[in-house]
Design a protein around this motif. Structure first.
Motif, short mmCIF file in Angstrom:
data_model
loop_
_atom_site.label_atom_id
_atom_site.label_comp_id
_atom_site.label_asym_id
_atom_site.label_seq_id
_atom_site.Cartn_x
_atom_site.Cartn_y
_atom_site.Cartn_z
N GLY A 371 0.63 -1.28 -0.02
CA GLY A 371 0.09 -0.04 -0.06
C GLY A 371 0.66 1.31 -0.02
N THR A 372 2.27 1.05 0.01
CA THR A 372 2.85 2.31 -0.12
C THR A 372 3.77 2.72 -1.40
OG1 THR A 372 4.94 1.07 1.08
CG2 THR A 372 3.38 2.37 2.40
N ALA A 373 4.12 3.70 -1.84
CA ALA A 373 4.65 3.95 -2.97
C ALA A 373 5.93 4.91 -2.66
CB ALA A 373 3.78 4.84 -3.89
N ALA A 374 6.87 4.93 -3.81
CA ALA A 374 8.10 5.67 -3.81
C ALA A 374 8.14 6.34 -5.25
CB ALA A 374 9.15 4.85 -3.58
N TRP A 375 8.72 7.72 -5.12
CA TRP A 375 9.27 8.36 -6.34
C TRP A 375 10.72 8.26 -6.32
CZ3 TRP A 375 8.84 10.72 -10.44
CH2 TRP A 375 9.51 11.53 -11.07
N VAL A 376 11.17 7.94 -7.48
CA VAL A 376 12.63 7.66 -7.82
C VAL A 376 12.91 8.60 -8.85
CG1 VAL A 376 14.48 5.85 -8.48
CG2 VAL A 376 12.41 5.14 -7.00
N PRO A 377 13.53 9.84 -8.72
CA PRO A 377 13.96 10.41 -9.68
C PRO A 377 15.14 10.02 -10.70
CG PRO A 377 15.09 11.27 -7.95
CD PRO A 377 13.95 10.23 -7.49
N ALA A 378 15.07 10.51 -11.81
CA ALA A 378 16.06 9.81 -12.84
C ALA A 378 17.63 10.05 -12.25
CB ALA A 378 16.04 10.83 -14.23
N CYS A 379 17.79 11.12 -11.37
CA CYS A 379 19.32 11.45 -10.82
C CYS A 379 19.69 10.23 -9.93
CB CYS A 379 19.33 12.63 -10.35
SG CYS A 379 18.28 12.87 -8.92
N ASP A 380 18.83 9.30 -9.49
CA ASP A 380 19.02 8.37 -8.55
C ASP A 380 19.68 7.23 -9.52
OD1 ASP A 380 18.17 9.46 -6.57
OD2 ASP A 380 16.56 8.44 -5.96
N GLY A 381 19.53 7.11 -10.94
CA GLY A 381 20.18 6.24 -11.56
C GLY A 381 19.54 4.59 -11.37
N PRO A 382 20.01 3.55 -11.93
CA PRO A 382 19.43 2.11 -11.56
C PRO A 382 19.12 1.98 -10.56
CG PRO A 382 21.21 2.14 -13.19
CD PRO A 382 21.40 3.60 -12.46
N VAL A 383 18.12 0.92 -10.38
CA VAL A 383 17.41 0.63 -9.13
C VAL A 383 17.36 -0.68 -9.14
CG1 VAL A 383 15.36 0.79 -7.60
CG2 VAL A 383 16.33 2.81 -8.58
N THR A 384 17.60 -1.49 -7.84
CA THR A 384 17.13 -2.94 -7.67
C THR A 384 16.11 -3.16 -6.99
OG1 THR A 384 18.80 -3.19 -6.17
CG2 THR A 384 19.69 -3.61 -8.40
N VAL A 385 15.40 -3.86 -6.89
CA VAL A 385 14.04 -4.67 -6.03
C VAL A 385 14.32 -5.87 -5.56
CG1 VAL A 385 12.78 -5.02 -8.21
CG2 VAL A 385 11.60 -4.40 -5.93
N ALA A 386 13.94 -5.79 -4.22
CA ALA A 386 14.06 -7.30 -3.61
C ALA A 386 12.71 -7.55 -2.67
CB ALA A 386 15.28 -7.30 -2.82
N PRO A 387 12.42 -8.83 -2.46
CA PRO A 387 11.26 -8.93 -1.33
C PRO A 387 12.06 -8.92 -0.03
CG PRO A 387 12.04 -11.03 -2.42
CD PRO A 387 12.74 -9.98 -3.01
N VAL A 388 11.12 -8.54 0.99
CA VAL A 388 11.41 -8.65 2.36
C VAL A 388 10.51 -9.72 2.99
CG1 VAL A 388 11.57 -7.19 4.52
CG2 VAL A 388 12.26 -6.21 2.14
N GLY A 389 11.06 -10.67 3.48
CA GLY A 389 10.25 -11.55 4.51
C GLY A 389 9.18 -12.39 3.78
#
Length: 408
Positions: A371-389
């Motif tokens: 139910g939560t969201a994030a903003w990732v601007p272009a200047c943050d570069g590449p992003v990885t995502v992983a599950p938690v628990g």
């Protein structure tokens, strides 16, 4: 990378449970909740909730190069080109279509020159942009999408055996192509109200008889009965006879290109669209229907609806049907694994099941529970995502321009 708080739109066709459960609010909600908006739409931009709380629209205005990246800033004229939504429908939406880029630009210029207020109820083009869209199902999702092959529609009409539609059926049988569909749709959408008031009840009687016999088109008949009950005397019920009836399973993605008539009937999904308000309504609504403009916009080419297969391996599947947007579906089965999000530029990530952890190439971290969201601007570069628990499901939106030279 910052937490992003969206806004909930309370339209009458929404659900009292799905979005409330997603957001951890009391269930049922006091009012139907239809859409969770995540983006920088001018009517209701999402809010950044970090140390420097502000709207996403303000963040874009204050630092368009950092948020969008130099190349994308030039392409999108300092605007975020997409709007991400979580949609929950318990009742059908209006039957509608959206214009192409050329049609939107021409229509906007025409209405501006005519002095039509941008907020007027009869305004078709409040902005000069197209509005393609896709929907990725979270639950079983039901929709009408695109014109069915005419030969199949002739079989449906003959099976329903409705008095008053015999002549229309045979006209389509004699011209089973886009021109035949245009002629029949135009006839139905322009019928005098007294004729609609005779034909629609007769159609519903035919649907009742067909459903009782468990005929071949029982699903279509039940859909028409539901629409006829909700929108009595609406020519859109007749128009719905011509459209593909679609059932999506969770994870399937339906794309609506310019000119495709469609209506979402029931279910929950993640919707991603160009950041535009241009809608031409075909019916199933008390709102304005501009028939001449609608006929200019509609694409009458028949065929199966556009289901996207997506690309990618492992937990991340990417859908990129338009330059305005792309969607990454990140589905984790619970194993501890990290995956490249695989999309560049300004991004919005929302978690709909479990919890995910985001990490940018600049060492920034953000945990996103359901139910939560994030903003990732272009200047943050590449992003990885992983599950938690445990298992998790998240979606990430970006534009559809693909890889660009490193920005920021």
């Amino acid at each position: 990378m910052e937490v992003l708080r969206g806004s909930v739109r309370t339209y009458a066709w929404g659900s009292r449970t799905h979005l409330a459960e997603l957001l951890g609010d009391p269930v049922p909600s006091p009012h139907p909740q239809a859409e969770l908006w995540l983006g920088a739409h001018r009517d209701e931009p999402s809010q950044l909730t970090g140390e420097h709380a502000r709207s996403l629209a303000d963040a874009l205005r204050d630092d368009p190069t950092g948020t969008l990246g130099p190349s994308r800033r030039a392409r999108w004229s300092d605007r975020l080109p997409y709007l991400l939504k979580v949609l929950a429908a318990e009742e059908p939406l209006s039957l509608q279509a959206h214009p192409s880029a050329e049609q939107a630009a021409a229509g906007y210029a025409r209405e501006e020159a005519a002095g039509v207020p941008r907020t007027a109820a009869d305004r078709n083009y409040p902005d000069p942009l197209p509005k393609p869209e896709l929907l990725c199902a979270l639950t079983e999702f039901h929709a009408l999408a695109g014109f069915r092959e005419p030969a199949e529609t002739v079989r449906l009409l003959r099976a329903l055996d409705v008095r008053g539609l015999e002549h229309h059926t045979e006209l389509l049988a004699a011209q089973p192509d886009a021109d035949g569909l245009r002629a029949l749709f135009t006839t139905w959408i322009t019928l005098p109200q007294r004729a609609v008031d005779e034909l629609v009840p007769a159609l519903l009687d035919g649907c009742v008889a067909h459903a009782r016999e468990h005929g071949e088109f029982t699903t279509e008949a039940r859909t028409l009965l539901d629409l006829g009950e909700r929108y009595p005397g609406d020519a859109g019920v007749l128009a719905a006879l011509l459209l593909n009836r679609v059932v999506l399973t969770p994870g399937q993605c339906l794309y609506q290109p310019a000119g495709s008539p469609h209506s979402y009937l029931a279910g929950a999904g993640v919707e991603l669209m160009a950041n535009s308000d241009n809608v031409l309504r075909c019916g199933l609504t008390p709102k304005h229907v501009d028939v001449p403009e609608l006929l200019r916009v509609l694409d009458f080419a028949p065929g199966a609806p556009t289901l996207l297969s997506g690309e990618g391996t492992g937990p991340v599947t990417r859908f990129a049907p338009s330059e305005f947007f792309s969607l990454a579906r990140c589905a984790f089965d619970g194993a501890e694994e990290e995956a490249d999000l695989g999309i560049e530029g300004p991004r919005i990530v929302v978690t709909v099941e479990g919890t995910v952890h985001l990490r940018s190439s600049r060492g920034q971290d953000q945990e996103l529970p359901r139910g939560t969201a994030a903003w990732v601007p272009a200047c943050d570069g590449p992003v990885t995502v992983a599950p938690v628990g445990g298992p998790a499901l998240a979606f990430a939106a970006a534009d559809g321009l693909g890889d660009r030279p490193a920005d920021g």
